[in-house]
Design a protein around this motif. Structure first.
Motif, PDB file in Angstrom:
ATOM      1  N   UNK A   1       0.991  -1.223   0.219  1.00 48.59           N
ATOM      2  CA  UNK A   1       0.104   0.053   0.034  1.00 48.59           C
ATOM      3  C   UNK A   1       0.852   1.342  -0.218  1.00 48.59           C
ATOM      4  N   UNK A   2       0.934   1.943  -1.017  1.00 54.35           N
ATOM      5  CA  UNK A   2       1.893   3.297  -1.244  1.00 54.35           C
ATOM      6  C   UNK A   2       3.236   2.952  -0.951  1.00 54.35           C
ATOM      7  N   UNK A   3       3.728   1.726  -1.474  1.00 55.19           N
ATOM      8  CA  UNK A   3       5.112   1.465  -1.221  1.00 55.19           C
ATOM      9  C   UNK A   3       5.387   0.711   0.024  1.00 55.19           C
ATOM     10  N   UNK A   4       4.608   0.807   0.993  1.00 55.57           N
ATOM     11  CA  UNK A   4       4.797   0.125   2.548  1.00 55.57           C
ATOM     12  C   UNK A   4       5.002  -1.382   2.056  1.00 55.57           C
ATOM     13  N   UNK A   5       5.934  -1.872   2.938  1.00 55.75           N
ATOM     14  CA  UNK A   5       6.277  -3.298   2.783  1.00 55.75           C
ATOM     15  C   UNK A   5       5.109  -4.175   3.113  1.00 55.75           C
ATOM     16  N   UNK A   6       5.007  -5.338   2.527  1.00 53.66           N
ATOM     17  CA  UNK A   6       3.958  -6.143   3.243  1.00 53.66           C
ATOM     18  C   UNK A   6       4.337  -6.769   4.649  1.00 53.66           C
ATOM     19  N   UNK A   7       5.500  -6.945   4.959  1.00 52.93           N
ATOM     20  CA  UNK A   7       5.806  -7.152   6.302  1.00 52.93           C
ATOM     21  C   UNK A   7       5.437  -6.038   7.421  1.00 52.93           C
ATOM     22  N   UNK A   8       5.537  -4.694   6.901  1.00 54.27           N
ATOM     23  CA  UNK A   8       5.130  -3.571   7.804  1.00 54.27           C
ATOM     24  C   UNK A   8       3.576  -3.517   7.789  1.00 54.27           C
ATOM     25  N   UNK A   9       2.836  -4.028   6.739  1.00 48.48           N
ATOM     26  CA  UNK A   9       1.356  -3.874   6.915  1.00 48.48           C
ATOM     27  C   UNK A   9       0.897  -5.123   7.842  1.00 48.48           C
ATOM     28  N   UNK A  10       1.591  -6.161   7.484  1.00 43.75           N
ATOM     29  CA  UNK A  10       1.091  -7.465   8.614  1.00 43.75           C
ATOM     30  C   UNK A  10       1.372  -7.093   9.931  1.00 43.75           C
TER      31      UNK A  10
END
Length: 193
Positions: free
Chosen positions: A62-71
């Motif tokens: 989302x807007x360049x945020x890494x999937x690990x940060x979203x998780x």
């Protein structure tokens, strides 16, 4: 002021000396609400696990945020909600076990939980359907029932009059049991003690 009615001193709901008939339903309501809120906390943790696995599996960004940060954000958000619900479940369980109203902090937590359930119920109607709305409103109703069921003195509302008859305790202010009258309601001043 106390009301005087005809028909005898003891009513159908009078518990006598033991006085636990009026409180038992409230204890059960607090206990059942504690179990339901505990289940909600477990559902929050399961939701965090599901969201985390979906984000990792789809490699969403989302807007360049890494999937690990979203998780991680999902785990933190759902984890905080789960901890809040666990604390509320502990307050409700303690209320049920002690048969006393929660303290000031406990009441604030339960009021916050009731407000959150009301808001989530309203928001979930459009997103998740009427079933989720109904569940949220049932939990909201149970929380409000527990909060309003106990008086300011910490006892169930029906027990205030019976508590004044116990040795070593001051008489509770307010109305006492009805007395036999002449078929109509009369009000008279309660004697000062």
């Amino acid at each position: 002021m106390e009301a005087v009615t005809a028909g005898g001193a003891g009513g159908a709901g009078d518990a006598g000396e033991g006085g636990h008939i009026g409180r038992r339903p409230l204890v059960w309501v607090a206990g059942v609400t504690a179990v339901i809120v505990l289940v909600e906390a477990v559902v929050m943790v399961a939701t965090a696990a599901l969201l985390s696995s979906v984000v990792h599996g789809q490699h969403m960004s989302l807007a360049g945020i890494k999937p690990s940060a979203i998780a991680l954000g999902g785990w933190v958000g759902c984890g905080a909600a789960a901890v809040f619900l666990l604390v509320c479940a502990v307050v409700l369980a303690r209320t049920a076990l002690r048969d006393r109203a929660p303290g000031r902090v406990g009441r604030i937590l339960l009021i916050a939980a009731a407000v959150v359930h009301g808001v989530l119920g309203a928001v979930s109607t459009g997103l998740l359907g009427w079933g989720v709305f109904a569940v949220m409103m049932v939990v909201l109703g149970l929380l409000v029932w527990v909060l309003l069921g106990y008086g300011q003195d910490g006892r169930a509302r029906g027990d205030a009059a019976r508590a004044s008859g116990r040795p070593g305790r001051p008489a509770a202010a307010g109305p006492s049991r009805p007395e036999a009258g002449e078929g109509h309601v009369q009000f008279k001043e309660k004697p000062a003690e």
